[in-house]
Design a protein around this motif. Structure first.
Motif, mmCIF file in Angstrom:
data_model
loop_
_atom_site.group_PDB
_atom_site.id
_atom_site.type_symbol
_atom_site.label_atom_id
_atom_site.label_comp_id
_atom_site.label_asym_id
_atom_site.label_seq_id
_atom_site.Cartn_x
_atom_site.Cartn_y
_atom_site.Cartn_z
ATOM 1 N N ALA A 111 1.645 0.287 -6.306
ATOM 2 C CA ALA A 111 1.254 -0.996 -6.875
ATOM 3 C C ALA A 111 0.782 -1.964 -5.798
ATOM 4 O O ALA A 111 -0.201 -2.695 -5.980
ATOM 5 C CB ALA A 111 2.410 -1.602 -7.659
ATOM 6 N N THR A 115 -3.093 -3.306 -6.011
ATOM 7 C CA THR A 115 -3.202 -4.723 -6.348
ATOM 8 C C THR A 115 -3.354 -5.602 -5.114
ATOM 9 O O THR A 115 -3.586 -6.809 -5.243
ATOM 10 C CB THR A 115 -1.971 -5.202 -7.144
ATOM 11 N N THR A 121 -8.485 -3.091 -7.467
ATOM 12 C CA THR A 121 -7.941 -3.094 -8.826
ATOM 13 C C THR A 121 -9.060 -2.989 -9.854
ATOM 14 O O THR A 121 -8.969 -2.214 -10.816
ATOM 15 C CB THR A 121 -7.138 -4.382 -9.072
ATOM 16 N N LEU A 183 -0.612 -2.647 -14.826
ATOM 17 C CA LEU A 183 -1.142 -3.179 -13.569
ATOM 18 C C LEU A 183 -2.483 -3.874 -13.783
ATOM 19 O O LEU A 183 -2.781 -4.884 -13.127
ATOM 20 C CB LEU A 183 -1.273 -2.063 -12.533
ATOM 21 N N LEU A 195 5.109 -8.972 -8.821
ATOM 22 C CA LEU A 195 4.844 -7.550 -8.661
ATOM 23 C C LEU A 195 6.149 -6.771 -8.610
ATOM 24 O O LEU A 195 6.251 -5.664 -9.172
ATOM 25 C CB LEU A 195 4.023 -7.299 -7.390
#
Length: 212
Positions: A111, A115, A121, A183, A195
């Protein structure tokens, strides 16, 4: 004398022709990450605009790529490869930890990578979708790699006595879809959470699938 133009093969400014070609290709890809992953997006970008952003000519573009779709395909694979490397590195660093800690480390690494740069992303979750049958096949093939990775970790958890012994492929596919959707929504600002909170929720869902 007429004929087709041939690429230079000698050294120039201390660099080989292959090195110069690799640099040009990288400049196109870096410019595409900015344009496809930001504004105006893949569908509104032209070869001329990409070439201008890269500081190169359209002739040089066609020496490296056939179409803009080829550029997007390469970018999508690069982003996924680097995210996979981050996830696998987290697994290597937590070989003997309980399944909950391993899962948290993996998804936190994944993640954080996808991100950490909004352009990555958008390439991963938005721009690649629905472009063409070819890129849909590539997108789903990469998703299948994540499903395979999750199934392998589920088998490992079973062997450790941390999970119920069953076929996890359908559950893994559903979970990967949830990861992608959550996400994407989080990065778009539609999910009011940090997050870490997103990762913790994903880990809880995963542990529920494993029925530990």
């Amino acid at each position: 004398m007429t004929g087709r133009l041939r690429k230079a093969t000698g050294r120039y400014a201390g660099r080989t022709a292959q090195e110069r070609q690799a640099e040009r290709r990288r400049r196109f890809l870096d410019a595409a990450l900015t344009l496809f992953g930001g504004e105006p997006g893949y569908r509104a970008t032209t070869v001329a605009a990409l070439s201008e952003a890269a500081g190169l000519s359209t002739r040089q573009f066609y020496e490296e790529f056939r179409t803009l779709e080829d550029v997007l395909a390469v970018l999508h694979l690069e982003v996924n490869d680097s995210a996979e490397e981050a996830a696998l590195a987290a697994l290597v660093e937590t070989p003997d930890r309980p399944v909950a800690e391993r899962a948290a480390a993996v998804f936190r690494a994944y993640a954080a990578h996808v991100t950490g740069d909004p352009r990555r992303t958008r390439i991963t979750f938005v721009e690649i979708v629905g472009v063409s049958p070819r890129l849909e096949h590539q997108r789903l093939a990469r998703r299948a790699r994540w499903v395979d990775l999750l199934c392998a970790q589920a088998r490992d958890a079973v062997e450790r006595g941390e999970a119920v012994d069953r076929d996890y492929r359908v559950a893994a596919a559903a979970f990967i879809g949830s990861v992608n959707g959550l996400l994407h929504d989080w990065s778009a600002g539609w999910v009011d959470a940090s997050l870490d909170e997103v990762v913790e929720e994903l880990v809880r869902v995963l542990l529920g699938l494993l029925r530990t």
